[in-house]
Design an enzyme around this catalytic site. Sequence first.
Site, PDB file in Angstrom:
ATOM      1  N   ARG A 196      12.225 -11.472   9.124  1.00  0.00           N
ATOM      2  CA  ARG A 196      10.905 -12.097   9.211  1.00  0.00           C
ATOM      3  C   ARG A 196      10.103 -11.604  10.411  1.00  0.00           C
ATOM      4  O   ARG A 196      10.633 -11.437  11.506  1.00  0.00           O
ATOM      5  CB  ARG A 196      11.086 -13.613   9.298  1.00  0.00           C
ATOM      6  CG  ARG A 196       9.786 -14.376   9.348  1.00  0.00           C
ATOM      7  CD  ARG A 196       9.982 -15.798   8.932  1.00  0.00           C
ATOM      8  NE  ARG A 196      10.551 -16.614   9.998  1.00  0.00           N
ATOM      9  CZ  ARG A 196      10.665 -17.933   9.903  1.00  0.00           C
ATOM     10  NH1 ARG A 196      10.307 -18.561   8.810  1.00  0.00           N
ATOM     11  NH2 ARG A 196      11.189 -18.620  10.902  1.00  0.00           N
TER      12      ARG A 196
ATOM     13  N   ARG B  83      20.809 -22.545  13.505  1.00  0.00           N
ATOM     14  CA  ARG B  83      19.758 -23.370  12.874  1.00  0.00           C
ATOM     15  C   ARG B  83      20.199 -23.865  11.500  1.00  0.00           C
ATOM     16  O   ARG B  83      19.904 -24.992  11.108  1.00  0.00           O
ATOM     17  CB  ARG B  83      18.458 -22.580  12.760  1.00  0.00           C
ATOM     18  CG  ARG B  83      17.694 -22.503  14.090  1.00  0.00           C
ATOM     19  CD  ARG B  83      16.790 -21.300  14.168  1.00  0.00           C
ATOM     20  NE  ARG B  83      15.690 -21.331  13.230  1.00  0.00           N
ATOM     21  CZ  ARG B  83      15.068 -20.232  12.772  1.00  0.00           C
ATOM     22  NH1 ARG B  83      15.448 -19.040  13.186  1.00  0.00           N
ATOM     23  NH2 ARG B  83      14.075 -20.336  11.931  1.00  0.00           N
TER      24      ARG B  83
ATOM     25  N   ARG C  48      13.272 -34.304  10.705  1.00  0.00           N
ATOM     26  CA  ARG C  48      14.440 -33.421  10.664  1.00  0.00           C
ATOM     27  C   ARG C  48      15.720 -34.165  10.977  1.00  0.00           C
ATOM     28  O   ARG C  48      16.799 -33.554  10.958  1.00  0.00           O
ATOM     29  CB  ARG C  48      14.254 -32.330  11.717  1.00  0.00           C
ATOM     30  CG  ARG C  48      14.045 -30.943  11.170  1.00  0.00           C
ATOM     31  CD  ARG C  48      13.735 -30.061  12.363  1.00  0.00           C
ATOM     32  NE  ARG C  48      13.973 -28.679  12.150  1.00  0.00           N
ATOM     33  CZ  ARG C  48      13.015 -27.789  11.853  1.00  0.00           C
ATOM     34  NH1 ARG C  48      11.793 -28.173  11.648  1.00  0.00           N
ATOM     35  NH2 ARG C  48      13.320 -26.534  11.753  1.00  0.00           N
TER      36      ARG C  48
ATOM     37  N   LYS D  62       8.969 -23.349   3.550  1.00  0.00           N
ATOM     38  CA  LYS D  62       8.152 -24.538   3.841  1.00  0.00           C
ATOM     39  C   LYS D  62       6.805 -24.143   4.439  1.00  0.00           C
ATOM     40  O   LYS D  62       5.769 -24.668   4.052  1.00  0.00           O
ATOM     41  CB  LYS D  62       8.841 -25.452   4.862  1.00  0.00           C
ATOM     42  CG  LYS D  62      10.148 -26.038   4.443  1.00  0.00           C
ATOM     43  CD  LYS D  62      10.638 -27.047   5.484  1.00  0.00           C
ATOM     44  CE  LYS D  62      10.836 -26.466   6.863  1.00  0.00           C
ATOM     45  NZ  LYS D  62      12.003 -25.579   7.007  1.00  0.00           N
TER      46      LYS D  62
ATOM     47  N   ARG E  14      10.165 -13.864  15.943  1.00  0.00           N
ATOM     48  CA  ARG E  14      10.367 -15.100  16.702  1.00  0.00           C
ATOM     49  C   ARG E  14      11.692 -15.032  17.457  1.00  0.00           C
ATOM     50  O   ARG E  14      12.677 -14.556  16.923  1.00  0.00           O
ATOM     51  CB  ARG E  14      10.386 -16.290  15.741  1.00  0.00           C
ATOM     52  CG  ARG E  14       9.028 -16.967  15.610  1.00  0.00           C
ATOM     53  CD  ARG E  14       8.983 -17.985  14.520  1.00  0.00           C
ATOM     54  NE  ARG E  14      10.105 -18.928  14.536  1.00  0.00           N
ATOM     55  CZ  ARG E  14      10.230 -19.934  13.667  1.00  0.00           C
ATOM     56  NH1 ARG E  14       9.313 -20.122  12.731  1.00  0.00           N
ATOM     57  NH2 ARG E  14      11.260 -20.741  13.721  1.00  0.00           N
TER      58      ARG E  14
HETATM   59  P1  ADP Z   1      12.397 -23.281  10.952  1.00  0.00           P
HETATM   60  O1  ADP Z   1      12.211 -24.351   9.944  1.00  0.00           O
HETATM   61  O2  ADP Z   1      12.172 -21.900  10.401  1.00  0.00           O
HETATM   62  O3  ADP Z   1      13.676 -23.364  11.740  1.00  0.00           O
HETATM   63  P2  ADP Z   1      10.308 -24.437  12.682  1.00  0.00           P
HETATM   64  O4  ADP Z   1       9.153 -23.663  13.141  1.00  0.00           O
HETATM   65  O5  ADP Z   1      10.083 -25.573  11.760  1.00  0.00           O
HETATM   66  O6  ADP Z   1      11.283 -23.351  12.054  1.00  0.00           O
HETATM   67  O7  ADP Z   1      11.127 -24.991  13.954  1.00  0.00           O
HETATM   68  C1  ADP Z   1      11.498 -24.164  15.014  1.00  0.00           C
HETATM   69  C2  ADP Z   1      12.256 -24.968  16.069  1.00  0.00           C
HETATM   70  O8  ADP Z   1      11.400 -25.986  16.610  1.00  0.00           O
HETATM   71  C3  ADP Z   1      13.486 -25.726  15.578  1.00  0.00           C
HETATM   72  O9  ADP Z   1      14.643 -24.918  15.547  1.00  0.00           O
HETATM   73  C4  ADP Z   1      13.578 -26.841  16.627  1.00  0.00           C
HETATM   74  O10 ADP Z   1      14.127 -26.391  17.836  1.00  0.00           O
HETATM   75  C5  ADP Z   1      12.136 -27.182  16.875  1.00  0.00           C
HETATM   76  N1  ADP Z   1      11.651 -28.273  15.980  1.00  0.00           N
HETATM   77  C6  ADP Z   1      10.670 -28.167  15.050  1.00  0.00           C
HETATM   78  N2  ADP Z   1      10.500 -29.322  14.402  1.00  0.00           N
HETATM   79  C7  ADP Z   1      11.390 -30.201  14.934  1.00  0.00           C
HETATM   80  C8  ADP Z   1      11.726 -31.569  14.697  1.00  0.00           C
HETATM   81  N3  ADP Z   1      11.099 -32.299  13.743  1.00  0.00           N
HETATM   82  N4  ADP Z   1      12.707 -32.129  15.438  1.00  0.00           N
HETATM   83  C9  ADP Z   1      13.334 -31.435  16.391  1.00  0.00           C
HETATM   84  N5  ADP Z   1      13.081 -30.150  16.668  1.00  0.00           N
HETATM   85  C10 ADP Z   1      12.128 -29.530  15.962  1.00  0.00           C
END
Ligand code: ADP
Length: 213
Positions: free
Chosen positions: A127, A171, A88, A13, A160
């Site tokens: 990564r 996750r 999400r 994404k 990360r």
């Molecule tokens: P990835 O999709 O690789 O898990 P992101 O950078 O999108 O990584 O998200 C990292 C973390 O940030 C998630 O595991 C969550 O804890 C938090 N997060 C990001 N976007 C949201 C969201 N829309 N709702 C709740 N938590 C979020």
Amino acid sequence: MRLILLGPPGSGKGTQSNLLQDKFGIPKISTGDILRASVKDGTELGKKAKRFMDKGELVPDEVVICLIKERIVEPDCEAGYILDGFPRTIVQAEKLEETLAEMGQDIDSVIDLVVDRKELLIRLSGRRTCKNCGAMFHQTSHLPKVAGVCDACGGPLYQRPDDNEETIVKRLEVYSKETAPLREFYRKRGKLKTIQGRGGMDVIFAQLCKMVS
Ligand code: ADP
Ligand code: ZN
């Protein structure tokens, strides 16, 4: 053009939304990036969010909904935007729909990037991310020109804190339980488009562009 990129962690994404942002000149809005920036700045929000992020759990809905509401009214969002990592949960999707309706806007397409679990585990555990600009590399499949240094901006690469095996598994679990139901949510609204996320990022990007334009 207003797009949502759906798909599990590691599906690409972030990569695809960066490419879309450059091609269409509309901003990518990544809740993950916004939250990580708050963590880095040590704000109250960052401190609160970090506890959830480090465990691979979702940050509470009201926090991210608030972030998004503030962001999409910025002037650079007038011609559209790409949402990466939001919504999400069903609650987030409902709130977004409600907020957009109030603004007289709507989402055009929701792109679901499909990648199998085995591939996701490989991608995420290897990564490396640029601390500075968020560009992504991979230990074995996409090495930077200079070890530990970002090709794009020269910033330092790091792993990360949530890209360790235990948190990755968590996750993916959270994704299946909380986020995967959004496919049905958007399918019902005739907005869901599916792309196989395996293969080169250019090939995937070409398909994506055809789908949205
Ligand atoms: P990835 O999709 O690789 O898990 P992101 O950078 O999108 O990584 O998200 C990292 C973390 O940030 C998630 O595991 C969550 O804890 C938090 N997060 C990001 N976007 C949201 C969201 N829309 N709702 C709740 N938590 C979020
Ligand atoms: Zn960089």
